[in-house]
Motif scaffolding. Structure first.
Motif, PDB file in Angstrom:
ATOM      1  N   PRO A  53       0.577 -10.351 -13.189  1.00  0.00           N
ATOM      2  CA  PRO A  53       1.110  -9.188 -12.346  1.00  0.00           C
ATOM      3  C   PRO A  53       0.203  -8.193 -11.451  1.00  0.00           C
ATOM      4  CG  PRO A  53       1.426  -8.900 -14.847  1.00  0.00           C
ATOM      5  CD  PRO A  53       0.532 -10.127 -14.604  1.00  0.00           C
ATOM      6  N   PRO A  54       0.492  -7.974 -10.464  1.00  0.00           N
ATOM      7  CA  PRO A  54      -0.414  -7.475  -9.422  1.00  0.00           C
ATOM      8  C   PRO A  54      -0.758  -6.040 -10.015  1.00  0.00           C
ATOM      9  CG  PRO A  54       1.833  -8.049  -8.385  1.00  0.00           C
ATOM     10  CD  PRO A  54       1.968  -8.248  -9.732  1.00  0.00           C
ATOM     11  N   PRO A  55      -1.980  -5.694  -9.951  1.00  0.00           N
ATOM     12  CA  PRO A  55      -2.525  -4.472 -10.434  1.00  0.00           C
ATOM     13  C   PRO A  55      -2.140  -3.212  -9.682  1.00  0.00           C
ATOM     14  CG  PRO A  55      -4.298  -5.761  -9.340  1.00  0.00           C
ATOM     15  CD  PRO A  55      -3.033  -6.559  -9.232  1.00  0.00           C
ATOM     16  N   PRO A  56      -2.041  -2.034 -10.216  1.00  0.00           N
ATOM     17  CA  PRO A  56      -1.550  -0.838  -9.607  1.00  0.00           C
ATOM     18  C   PRO A  56      -2.336  -0.690  -8.299  1.00  0.00           C
ATOM     19  CG  PRO A  56      -1.707  -0.462 -11.911  1.00  0.00           C
ATOM     20  CD  PRO A  56      -2.160  -1.839 -11.900  1.00  0.00           C
ATOM     21  N   ALA A  57      -3.526  -1.019  -8.273  1.00  0.00           N
ATOM     22  CA  ALA A  57      -4.438  -0.889  -7.085  1.00  0.00           C
ATOM     23  C   ALA A  57      -4.220  -1.624  -5.824  1.00  0.00           C
ATOM     24  CB  ALA A  57      -6.003  -0.884  -7.592  1.00  0.00           C
ATOM     25  N   LEU A  58      -3.598  -2.922  -6.313  1.00  0.00           N
ATOM     26  CA  LEU A  58      -3.042  -3.510  -5.086  1.00  0.00           C
ATOM     27  C   LEU A  58      -1.643  -2.810  -4.434  1.00  0.00           C
ATOM     28  CD1 LEU A  58      -2.756  -7.346  -4.921  1.00  0.00           C
ATOM     29  CD2 LEU A  58      -0.807  -6.148  -4.296  1.00  0.00           C
ATOM     30  N   VAL A  59      -0.946  -2.487  -5.481  1.00  0.00           N
ATOM     31  CA  VAL A  59       0.305  -1.683  -4.611  1.00  0.00           C
ATOM     32  C   VAL A  59      -0.087  -0.531  -3.992  1.00  0.00           C
ATOM     33  CG1 VAL A  59       2.628  -0.833  -5.286  1.00  0.00           C
ATOM     34  CG2 VAL A  59       1.566  -2.888  -6.487  1.00  0.00           C
ATOM     35  N   ASP A  60      -1.218   0.131  -4.432  1.00  0.00           N
ATOM     36  CA  ASP A  60      -1.636   1.295  -3.746  1.00  0.00           C
ATOM     37  C   ASP A  60      -2.054   0.932  -2.406  1.00  0.00           C
ATOM     38  OD1 ASP A  60      -0.767   2.838  -5.812  1.00  0.00           O
ATOM     39  OD2 ASP A  60      -2.834   2.888  -6.749  1.00  0.00           O
ATOM     40  N   ALA A  61      -2.979  -0.138  -2.406  1.00  0.00           N
ATOM     41  CA  ALA A  61      -3.445  -0.926  -0.936  1.00  0.00           C
ATOM     42  C   ALA A  61      -2.356  -1.230  -0.211  1.00  0.00           C
ATOM     43  CB  ALA A  61      -4.045  -2.002  -1.319  1.00  0.00           C
ATOM     44  N   VAL A  62      -1.143  -1.552  -0.499  1.00  0.00           N
ATOM     45  CA  VAL A  62      -0.034  -1.699   0.250  1.00  0.00           C
ATOM     46  C   VAL A  62       0.457  -0.454   0.954  1.00  0.00           C
ATOM     47  CG1 VAL A  62       2.554  -2.454   0.680  1.00  0.00           C
ATOM     48  CG2 VAL A  62       0.860  -3.774  -1.034  1.00  0.00           C
ATOM     49  N   THR A  63       0.525   0.646   0.182  1.00  0.00           N
ATOM     50  CA  THR A  63       0.824   1.980   0.496  1.00  0.00           C
ATOM     51  C   THR A  63      -0.134   2.529   1.502  1.00  0.00           C
ATOM     52  OG1 THR A  63       1.833   2.516  -1.595  1.00  0.00           O
ATOM     53  CG2 THR A  63       1.390   4.156  -0.110  1.00  0.00           C
ATOM     54  N   ASP A  64      -1.542   2.347   1.213  1.00  0.00           N
ATOM     55  CA  ASP A  64      -2.441   2.674   2.024  1.00  0.00           C
ATOM     56  C   ASP A  64      -2.152   1.772   3.538  1.00  0.00           C
ATOM     57  OD1 ASP A  64      -3.404   4.325   0.303  1.00  0.00           O
ATOM     58  OD2 ASP A  64      -4.965   2.968  -0.300  1.00  0.00           O
ATOM     59  N   LEU A  65      -1.879   0.878   3.486  1.00  0.00           N
ATOM     60  CA  LEU A  65      -1.883   0.206   4.827  1.00  0.00           C
ATOM     61  C   LEU A  65      -0.574   0.034   5.457  1.00  0.00           C
ATOM     62  CD1 LEU A  65      -3.706  -3.207   3.163  1.00  0.00           C
ATOM     63  CD2 LEU A  65      -4.604  -1.517   4.992  1.00  0.00           C
ATOM     64  N   ALA A  66       0.390   0.755   4.841  1.00  0.00           N
ATOM     65  CA  ALA A  66       1.785   0.999   5.635  1.00  0.00           C
ATOM     66  C   ALA A  66       1.499   1.857   6.985  1.00  0.00           C
ATOM     67  CB  ALA A  66       2.550   1.783   4.681  1.00  0.00           C
ATOM     68  N   THR A  67       1.268   1.120   8.195  1.00  0.00           N
ATOM     69  CA  THR A  67       1.126   1.895   9.312  1.00  0.00           C
ATOM     70  C   THR A  67       1.917   1.167  10.373  1.00  0.00           C
ATOM     71  OG1 THR A  67      -0.923   0.715   9.995  1.00  0.00           O
ATOM     72  CG2 THR A  67      -1.275   2.649   8.710  1.00  0.00           C
ATOM     73  N   PRO A  68       2.126   1.609  11.546  1.00  0.00           N
ATOM     74  CA  PRO A  68       2.962   0.962  12.554  1.00  0.00           C
ATOM     75  C   PRO A  68       2.210  -0.150  13.041  1.00  0.00           C
ATOM     76  CG  PRO A  68       3.221   3.405  12.898  1.00  0.00           C
ATOM     77  CD  PRO A  68       2.278   3.034  11.789  1.00  0.00           C
ATOM     78  N   GLU A  69       0.731  -0.057  13.048  1.00  0.00           N
ATOM     79  CA  GLU A  69      -0.092  -1.082  13.497  1.00  0.00           C
ATOM     80  C   GLU A  69      -0.052  -2.203  12.761  1.00  0.00           C
ATOM     81  OE1 GLU A  69      -1.045   2.761  15.275  1.00  0.00           O
ATOM     82  OE2 GLU A  69      -1.011   1.920  13.135  1.00  0.00           O
ATOM     83  N   MET A  70      -0.122  -2.057  11.338  1.00  0.00           N
ATOM     84  CA  MET A  70       0.042  -3.296  10.765  1.00  0.00           C
ATOM     85  C   MET A  70       1.348  -3.901  10.511  1.00  0.00           C
ATOM     86  SD  MET A  70      -3.054  -4.015   9.414  1.00  0.00           S
ATOM     87  CE  MET A  70      -3.324  -3.530  10.958  1.00  0.00           C
ATOM     88  N   TYR A  71       2.591  -3.073  10.550  1.00  0.00           N
ATOM     89  CA  TYR A  71       3.762  -3.691  10.716  1.00  0.00           C
ATOM     90  C   TYR A  71       3.996  -4.493  11.936  1.00  0.00           C
ATOM     91  CZ  TYR A  71       8.988  -3.324  11.215  1.00  0.00           C
ATOM     92  OH  TYR A  71      10.317  -3.832  11.343  1.00  0.00           O
TER      93      TYR A  71
END
Length: 242
Positions: free
Chosen positions: A173-191
């Protein structure tokens, strides 16, 4: 395949990135439907596959991968091409080389250390991870990607590539820290950067990016529906999907 690869290596030829994309796609199985974490970095199916005329598709994929390996030196040279799309497609092709080798991995990682384009950073991490999986060096790649996505000093493209690659290298299972990293990286530039990564399919469907990450972070290969609310009631990508 040799014809396509030789043309792509010629700087006077037009649309070299598309030639490389075509060559790289020929050396992979067809994608049907949305891909989950168990399939995203899978180059070919382990069981025999036949096309509509009864031709063994696995054989043609293997032959194409061998052709890429035979031209690996030329493709490694293209990782330094001034055209970023050529660099990205060269990495995509190299990840499918058969037989592979440490020289390809070393070249991809060396390019990653010098690359500043976010789309290419994502793709290079995925190329290294896929190549490592093909070389049965999954444990090494798993630790390497964890180091990247958990390090906030890494460029956003590198971290996002590692976020995508890590769950594709393990059934854990993906660790919570990885899901947190997705949230941190949720920017228009990364999109925007994700939309030109060859591995990232189906991002243009309605609410495609959230659905894509939901499937990626939760193995749905058994046909089960992906769980809802990966990020609780907040969708960090919602305002990016207009």
């Amino acid at each position: 395949m040799p014809f396509l690869l030789r043309m792509a290596a010629d700087p006077t030829v037009h649309h070299r990135d598309e030639l490389l994309r075509l060559a790289a796609d020929i050396a992979r199985r067809n994608y049907w439907g949305r891909e989950g974490r168990t399939e995203l970095l899978l180059v070919t199916d382990p069981e025999p596959r036949f096309d509509v005329s009864g031709y063994l598709a696995n054989w043609s994929i293997e032959a194409s991968r061998n052709a890429i390996a035979a031209h690996a030196a030329s493709l490694i040279g293209l990782l330094r091409d001034p055209d970023p799309r050529v660099r990205g497609r060269a990495a995509y092709a190299l990840a499918a080389a058969l037989p592979g080798g440490d020289a390809i991995t070393d070249a991809l990682r060396a390019r990653l250390s010098a690359e500043t384009d976010a789309t290419l950073q994502i793709g290079l991490v995925l190329a290294v991870a896929q190549h490592a999986r093909e070389l049965t060096q999954t444990d090494t790649a798993l630790e390497w990607t964890r180091t990247l996505w958990s390090d906030p000093t890494q460029p956003a493209g590198v971290r996002l590539g590692a976020v995508i690659a890590w769950p594709c290298l393990t059934t854990a299972p993906p660790p919570p820290a990885l899901v947190d990293a997705v949230t941190d990286l949720a920017t228009p530039e990364m999109y925007d950067a994700l939309h030109d990564v060859p591995w990232a399919l189906h991002l243009d469907n309605p609410r495609g990016l959230k659905a894509w990450f939901t499937i990626l972070l939760h193995d749905t290969s058994d046909g089960a529906a992906p769980p809802q609310g990966v990020w609780g009631n907040d969708d960090p990508w919602a305002d990016l999907e207009s």
